[in-house]
Design an enzyme around this catalytic site. Structure first.
Site, PDB file in Angstrom:
ATOM      1  N   LEU A   1      58.913  41.016  72.654  1.00 43.61           N
ATOM      2  CA  LEU A   1      59.022  39.578  72.921  1.00 43.61           C
ATOM      3  C   LEU A   1      57.869  38.777  72.338  1.00 43.61           C
ATOM      4  CD1 LEU A   1      60.283  39.721  76.623  1.00 43.61           C
ATOM      5  CD2 LEU A   1      61.604  39.709  74.493  1.00 43.61           C
TER       6      LEU A   1
ATOM      7  N   HIS B   1      61.133  34.007  72.240  1.00 42.66           N
ATOM      8  CA  HIS B   1      61.882  34.484  73.409  1.00 42.66           C
ATOM      9  C   HIS B   1      61.433  33.730  74.666  1.00 42.66           C
ATOM     10  CE1 HIS B   1      61.855  38.238  70.788  1.00 42.66           C
ATOM     11  NE2 HIS B   1      63.143  38.049  70.989  1.00 42.66           N
TER      12      HIS B   1
ATOM     13  N   GLN C   1      74.943  46.900  66.822  1.00 39.26           N
ATOM     14  CA  GLN C   1      74.811  45.800  65.862  1.00 39.26           C
ATOM     15  C   GLN C   1      73.964  46.174  64.640  1.00 39.26           C
ATOM     16  OE1 GLN C   1      72.894  43.221  68.925  1.00 39.26           O
ATOM     17  NE2 GLN C   1      71.626  42.508  67.251  1.00 39.26           N
TER      18      GLN C   1
ATOM     19  N   LYS D   1      67.262  29.891  65.913  1.00 38.50           N
ATOM     20  CA  LYS D   1      66.782  30.741  64.816  1.00 38.50           C
ATOM     21  C   LYS D   1      67.958  31.532  64.216  1.00 38.50           C
ATOM     22  CE  LYS D   1      64.090  34.077  62.878  1.00 38.50           C
ATOM     23  NZ  LYS D   1      64.991  35.196  62.910  1.00 38.50           N
TER      24      LYS D   1
HETATM   25  P1  AMP Z   1      66.271  39.172  69.477  1.00 40.84           P
HETATM   26  O1  AMP Z   1      65.400  39.845  70.486  1.00 40.84           O
HETATM   27  O2  AMP Z   1      65.681  39.070  68.125  1.00 40.84           O
HETATM   28  O3  AMP Z   1      67.696  39.699  69.500  1.00 40.84           O
HETATM   29  O4  AMP Z   1      66.388  37.674  69.958  1.00 40.84           O
HETATM   30  C1  AMP Z   1      66.764  37.359  71.267  1.00 40.84           C
HETATM   31  C2  AMP Z   1      66.995  35.863  71.351  1.00 40.84           C
HETATM   32  O5  AMP Z   1      65.799  35.184  71.006  1.00 40.84           O
HETATM   33  C3  AMP Z   1      68.085  35.388  70.381  1.00 40.84           C
HETATM   34  O6  AMP Z   1      68.860  34.397  71.041  1.00 40.84           O
HETATM   35  C4  AMP Z   1      67.266  34.805  69.271  1.00 40.84           C
HETATM   36  O7  AMP Z   1      67.952  33.792  68.552  1.00 40.84           O
HETATM   37  C5  AMP Z   1      66.089  34.225  70.022  1.00 40.84           C
HETATM   38  N1  AMP Z   1      64.944  34.009  69.132  1.00 40.84           N
HETATM   39  C6  AMP Z   1      64.399  34.901  68.274  1.00 40.84           C
HETATM   40  N2  AMP Z   1      63.400  34.327  67.576  1.00 40.84           N
HETATM   41  C7  AMP Z   1      63.331  33.039  67.981  1.00 40.84           C
HETATM   42  C8  AMP Z   1      62.502  31.920  67.634  1.00 40.84           C
HETATM   43  N3  AMP Z   1      61.553  32.014  66.711  1.00 40.84           N
HETATM   44  N4  AMP Z   1      62.720  30.748  68.263  1.00 40.84           N
HETATM   45  C9  AMP Z   1      63.693  30.630  69.202  1.00 40.84           C
HETATM   46  N5  AMP Z   1      64.489  31.646  69.590  1.00 40.84           N
HETATM   47  C10 AMP Z   1      64.326  32.837  68.985  1.00 40.84           C
END
Ligand code: AMP
Length: 274
Positions: free
Chosen positions: A30, A34, A58, A146
């Site tokens: 995180l 996040h 995925q 993002k």
């Molecule tokens: P992930 O752990 O990469 O699957 O991301 C989990 C959630 O966090 C997803 O909804 C992503 O779009 C969001 N997320 C990842 N990076 C960012 C960021 N820089 N800004 C905002 N949300 C993010």
């Protein structure tokens, strides 16, 4: 903060957290992006649940599932101090029992761009998110802009399957130099990290140019040249309809520029509003 690893622990936790629940699905490792989702969920929903699950479905066989960063103790500390009420930490056998035979295939916004570059990716995302919704039973779920296309795919699925979960997009959190935060940024070498902000810079410049009347094709070609100069290999860099993700020749409809580009071993994603 309650921590659940099994269905019975999740049921107990759900009973303790009576009332409206907002869910933030994540794959862990995180960062502030996040935590912005947690913050939005705290503002918009009564109680906040986060899930951490690196979803094998995925990732294609040639992708980075094995090297995807994992840091459970660090993640739990961050979630606790961000005011998260419940963390759901299922294992692979809980999410995908051996006899499971259902996956969710989304068409429409899932067909192009990331969907075309990574066959099966959005089916993996949609399947795990539907399962998380069924397990945690949130009233709302928070996703980062993002991953713009992902938000539209989840929305499409929630609408089509009548899931009655409100899908809430949250703006992208960036480093000071514009680079969108991502768990994979840690794999950039120092030189690549220096070059990486060129992606956002190129998109922002193209968005400004299109809004100012430059033909989209010209503005997008200029952006691609900037990426090449920064050492990036563009997968796609396109002007699209914000919801359907259909390509647009000009920004007459609500439009977004979305892009994926490779920098060394890292595939960077970003997008901007036009
Ligand atoms: P992930 O752990 O990469 O699957 O991301 C989990 C959630 O966090 C997803 O909804 C992503 O779009 C969001 N997320 C990842 N990076 C960012 C960021 N820089 N800004 C905002 N949300 C993010």
């Amino acid at each position: 903060m309650l921590i659940a690893r099994t269905f019975s622990e999740l049921r107990d936790a759900n009973k303790k957290l009576a009332g409206s629940l907002g869910l933030v699905p994540t794959m862990g490792a995180l960062h502030e992006g996040h935590l912005a989702l947690i913050k939005a969920a705290r503002a918009g929903s009564g109680k906040v649940a986060a899930s951490i699950f690196v979803n094998p479905l995925q990732f294609a066989p040639n992708e980075d599932f094995a090297r995807y960063p994992r840091d459970e103790p660090g993640d739990l500390a961050k979630l606790a101090s961000a005011g998260c009420d419940l963390v759901w930490l299922p294992d692979v056998a809980t999410m995908y029992p051996e006899d499971a035979a259902t996956t969710i295939s989304v068409g429409g916004p899932a067909d192009l761009w990331e969907g075309a570059a990574r066959p099966g990716h959005f089916a993996g995302v949609a399947t795990v998110v539907a399962k998380l919704f069924g397990q945690v039973r949130p009233q709302a779920a928070y996703f980062g802009e993002k991953d713009w296309q992902q938000v539209q795919v989840i929305r499409r699925m929630a609408t089509d399957l009548l899931l009655s979960v409100q899908i809430v997009p949250v703006p992208t959190v960036r480093e000071k130099d514009g680079l969108a935060l991502s768990s994979r940024n840690r794999f950039l070498t120092p030189a690549e990290r220096q070059a990486a902000p060129a992606l956002y810079a190129a998109l922002a410049q193209a968005a400004l140019a299109i809004a100012g009347g430059t033909p989209a094709a010209e503005a997008l070609a200029q952006a691609e040249t900037l990426l090449a100069k920064a050492g990036m290999l563009t997968d796609y860099l396109v002007l699209v309809d914000t919801q359907s993700l259909a390509p647009l020749q000009s920004a007459i409809a609500p439009a977004r520029i979305i892009a994926a580009a490779r920098l060394g071993s890292v595939r960077l994603l970003d997008n901007v509003r036009v």
